[in-house]
Design a protein around this motif. Structure first.
Motif, PDB file in Angstrom:
ATOM      1  N   ARG A 243       0.828  -1.191   0.000  1.00  0.00           N
ATOM      2  CA  ARG A 243       0.000   0.000   0.000  1.00  0.00           C
ATOM      3  C   ARG A 243       0.872   1.255   0.000  1.00  0.00           C
ATOM      4  O   ARG A 243       2.082   1.194   0.262  1.00  0.00           O
ATOM      5  CB  ARG A 243      -0.922   0.007   1.223  1.00  0.00           C
ATOM      6  N   LEU A 244       0.241   2.391  -0.278  1.00  0.00           N
ATOM      7  CA  LEU A 244       0.916   3.681  -0.246  1.00  0.00           C
ATOM      8  C   LEU A 244       0.283   4.559   0.825  1.00  0.00           C
ATOM      9  O   LEU A 244      -0.944   4.596   0.968  1.00  0.00           O
ATOM     10  CB  LEU A 244       0.819   4.387  -1.603  1.00  0.00           C
ATOM     11  N   ALA A 245       1.120   5.253   1.591  1.00  0.00           N
ATOM     12  CA  ALA A 245       0.650   6.190   2.611  1.00  0.00           C
ATOM     13  C   ALA A 245       0.349   7.532   1.960  1.00  0.00           C
ATOM     14  O   ALA A 245       1.090   7.989   1.084  1.00  0.00           O
ATOM     15  CB  ALA A 245       1.705   6.355   3.696  1.00  0.00           C
ATOM     16  N   THR A 258      -0.772  -0.344  -6.950  1.00  0.00           N
ATOM     17  CA  THR A 258      -0.566  -1.018  -5.669  1.00  0.00           C
ATOM     18  C   THR A 258      -1.886  -1.626  -5.210  1.00  0.00           C
ATOM     19  O   THR A 258      -2.892  -1.570  -5.922  1.00  0.00           O
ATOM     20  CB  THR A 258      -0.055  -0.039  -4.595  1.00  0.00           C
ATOM     21  N   PHE A 261      -4.436   2.391  -0.703  1.00  0.00           N
ATOM     22  CA  PHE A 261      -3.871   3.580  -0.087  1.00  0.00           C
ATOM     23  C   PHE A 261      -4.273   3.625   1.388  1.00  0.00           C
ATOM     24  O   PHE A 261      -5.366   3.187   1.757  1.00  0.00           O
ATOM     25  CB  PHE A 261      -4.380   4.839  -0.792  1.00  0.00           C
ATOM     26  N   THR A 262      -3.391   4.174   2.206  1.00  0.00           N
ATOM     27  CA  THR A 262      -3.683   4.383   3.620  1.00  0.00           C
ATOM     28  C   THR A 262      -3.612   5.877   3.892  1.00  0.00           C
ATOM     29  O   THR A 262      -2.538   6.482   3.836  1.00  0.00           O
ATOM     30  CB  THR A 262      -2.691   3.618   4.513  1.00  0.00           C
ATOM     31  N   SER A 385       4.147   1.145  12.787  1.00  0.00           N
ATOM     32  CA  SER A 385       5.101   1.395  11.707  1.00  0.00           C
ATOM     33  C   SER A 385       6.506   1.097  12.202  1.00  0.00           C
ATOM     34  O   SER A 385       6.717   0.836  13.391  1.00  0.00           O
ATOM     35  CB  SER A 385       5.016   2.853  11.232  1.00  0.00           C
ATOM     36  N   LEU A 425       3.849   2.772   7.386  1.00  0.00           N
ATOM     37  CA  LEU A 425       5.103   2.828   6.642  1.00  0.00           C
ATOM     38  C   LEU A 425       6.182   1.982   7.308  1.00  0.00           C
ATOM     39  O   LEU A 425       6.449   2.112   8.508  1.00  0.00           O
ATOM     40  CB  LEU A 425       5.582   4.270   6.524  1.00  0.00           C
ATOM     41  N   SER A 482      -0.604  -6.632   5.365  1.00  0.00           N
ATOM     42  CA  SER A 482      -0.272  -5.546   4.442  1.00  0.00           C
ATOM     43  C   SER A 482       0.705  -4.598   5.105  1.00  0.00           C
ATOM     44  O   SER A 482       0.838  -4.571   6.337  1.00  0.00           O
ATOM     45  CB  SER A 482      -1.532  -4.784   3.999  1.00  0.00           C
ATOM     46  N   CYS A 484       2.785  -0.481   4.174  1.00  0.00           N
ATOM     47  CA  CYS A 484       3.060   0.634   3.270  1.00  0.00           C
ATOM     48  C   CYS A 484       4.570   0.729   3.053  1.00  0.00           C
ATOM     49  O   CYS A 484       5.340   0.682   4.015  1.00  0.00           O
ATOM     50  CB  CYS A 484       2.555   1.951   3.848  1.00  0.00           C
ATOM     51  N   ALA A 487       4.942   6.565  -0.519  1.00  0.00           N
ATOM     52  CA  ALA A 487       3.815   7.464  -0.748  1.00  0.00           C
ATOM     53  C   ALA A 487       3.798   7.818  -2.233  1.00  0.00           C
ATOM     54  O   ALA A 487       4.801   7.632  -2.933  1.00  0.00           O
ATOM     55  CB  ALA A 487       3.951   8.723   0.103  1.00  0.00           C
TER      56      ALA A 487
END
Length: 561
Positions: A243-245, A258, A261-262, A385, A425, A482, A484, A487
């Motif tokens: 995922r992407l932050a 991806t 998103f978070t 994280s 992340l 999952s 991250c 971003a």
């Protein structure tokens, strides 16, 4: 810093070590690592590491003796630090004597000034250690197996242990020392340090002060029959979701696809209506997103954000909400912030987002998760994280943090029960600083990497991809659901300053082409692992001296180093 390798021969075997301007690293006796590091950092009142300018760095080697002396001046403070290391071989034994001196010519405040000893994990984790206390009494304990949220050992005058047949004896003078489990911060070590955290901090160092400390380490024995075993293993795993932050200033169309998103919002991260409209464009009509909230007034703010998202036709799949005060770190014993607490905000989030799964945990590091674990029976998943640059920022230290990730994932699983781990992340840079007033701003003219910053150039370079690949493999091995890795843009972004996709971007693209079912994870020794399906593979070599990532897709192959 220039890192040099040295070897002294003894009757029991060679003593190998690295020296780099005041820091002793990777000390091995007869092939066994008995000391991960010995350094003497000066920490400021916000736990940042005070910079140093080396004045002299002298090394002498003659016969059975090796000696180094490094003198440096603290940046922005009129103070001079001297670290002297002397190593002497004595038949089948060796002795290391380390001396520290700090001469202050003006007053300044510091949370720590003096030696830090880093004990390795391999051959130490879970093993017995005899502690000698300042009153002369001894105590038999063990190095922690599961990561301890607090200090495992206090009031240390000496430590005796056995690492794969090598007997180690540490003696400390000049300060009161104690130990912490540095895996809390992703460091692959146990740290014996001064000054005890229970004492008032920061301390004020007056002009004319001359602080001195001495550590004596005696090594003996024979590791020939009991060294670490070479691991050759293979198992089936599944890839975690990648995922992407996202924060408002990081919104952009990512260069790769991806798993979702978070999004982070709250009191200090405000989203405008235009931001939400852009978010909808980025994630698409059916785009999946999770929501993280850090709010000062949970009752009103969580409901308000839920209402605004609904007005834009946005519904998060997962939601984690925390009181804003819990974005800072607290000792396990407290004192903790006044209510409402994390359990209260989880219940408020469940009411505001009835169609979403509710998570619990922390929006900072595993440290805070371990110190304030979510109670059983609350939440559908857990989160936290990691960052690789809390205590050190050189390449070797960053790569060594990967060794701690399996312990972090295992300790988190012990605290989580059946709740899966959905992580924020997991990166080299730090997203926020729970331990001080804020993130550290890099000096553009400096030639060294720094701790506790969100602007680490390695994230966009080869090491960022190597680190991320190793983290994904360890997460897959641990069954993490999952995580991250980056971003869409900003300091954690996937394009370089010229707008080109970074090596990390290419890694994420490659991961997206792997089979969605079971994959094979093979390990070859301590540093190499291979993740593969029928036609693709990732090979990661985490050797600090030569880290490499090889991405193979059919007949195509890319080497990143």
């Amino acid at each position: 810093m220039v890192e040099t390798r040295h070897v002294l021969a003894t009757q029991a075997g060679a003593l190998e070590f690295l020296w780099n301007e005041g820091n002793l690293r990777a000390v091995k006796f007869d092939g066994v690592e008995i000391l991960r590091g010995l350094s003497a950092p000066v920490r400021d009142a916000g736990w940042g590491t005070v910079g140093e300018a080396v004045i002299s760095n002298e090394v002498e080697a003659a016969g059975n003796r090796w000696r180094a002396r490094c003198v440096s001046r603290l940046s922005g403070i009129d103070a001079e630090k001297t670290v002297t290391i002397e190593i002497v071989k004595k038949g089948d034994a060796a002795e290391i004597v380390a001396r520290f001196a700090l001469q202050a010519n003006e007053p300044f405040e510091s949370n720590r000034a003096g030696f830090c000893v880093l004990h390795p994990l391999e051959g130490v984790r879970g093993t017995p250690v005899e502690v000698i206390h300042s009153d002369g009494t001894t105590e038999a304990v063990r190095f922690p197996e599961t990561i301890m949220p607090g200090q495992p050992i206090f009031d240390i005058l000496g430590l005796r242990s056995n690492i794969f047949g090598v007997k180690t004896d540490f003696r400390f003078q000049g300060e009161i020392f104690e130990m912490e489990d540095q895996r809390n911060w992703s460091d692959a070590s146990y740290k014996t340090y001064c000054r005890p955290l229970a004492m008032p901090l920061p301390i004020r160092i007056a002009p004319g002060t001359n602080l001195t400390q001495t550590i004596t380490i005696t090594l003996s024995g024979d590791a020939g029959a009991g060294g670490p075993a070479v691991r050759e293993t293979s198992k089936s795993v599944r890839l975690p979701g990648i995922r992407l932050a996202v924060e408002p200033q990081w919104l952009a169309q990512p260069p790769v696809a991806t798993d979702g998103f978070t999004i982070r919002a709250g009191t200090q991260i405000e989203w405008s209506d235009a931001d939400f409209a852009r978010l909808k464009d980025v994630i698409g009509r059916d785009g999946a997103f999770d929501l993280e909230l850090a709010v000062a007034d949970p009752e009103s703010e969580i409901a308000a954000i839920a209402s605004r998202l609904a007005a834009h036709g946005l519904t998060p799949e997962q939601v984690v909400a925390l009181p804003l005060a819990y974005m800072k770190s607290f000792q396990p014993s407290g004192p903790w912030p006044d209510p409402p607490g994390p359990e209260d905000t989880a219940r408020i989030a469940a009411q505001a987002f009835p169609r979403s799964r509710i998570g619990v945990g922390m929006l900072t590091n595993f440290t805070e998760f371990n110190r304030c674990p979510p109670p059983a029976g609350i939440g559908d998943f857990v989160t936290y994280s990691t960052t690789a640059i809390v205590h050190a920022a050189d390449d070797r230290s960053v790569l060594e943090t990967l060794e701690a990730l399996p312990d972090i994932f295992a300790s988190a699983a012990n605290l989580s029960g059946s709740r899966p781990q959905r992580l924020g992340l997991v990166t080299i840079p730090m997203r926020s600083n729970p331990y001080g007033p804020g993130l550290v701003e890099p000096d553009p003219s400096a030639r060294t990497y720094i701790t506790m910053t969100d602007r680490d150039p390695r994230h966009a370079g080869p090491l960022g991809a190597i680190f991320a690949a190793a983290a994904v493999i360890e997460a897959a091995d641990a069954g993490v659901q999952s995580l991250c890795l980056a971003a869409p843009s900003g300091p954690f972004g996937l394009t370089d300053e010229r707008g080109h996709p970074t090596p990390l971007s290419r890694l994420i693209s490659a991961l997206g082409r792997f089979d969605t079912g079971e994959l094979t994870l093979a390990r070859h020794g301590a540093h190499e692992c291979v993740l593969s399906d029928s036609t693709r593979s990732l090979t990661v070599r985490k050797n600090p001296d030569d880290p490499v990532l090889v991405i193979r897709d059919g007949n195509d192959e890319e080497t990143i180093r």
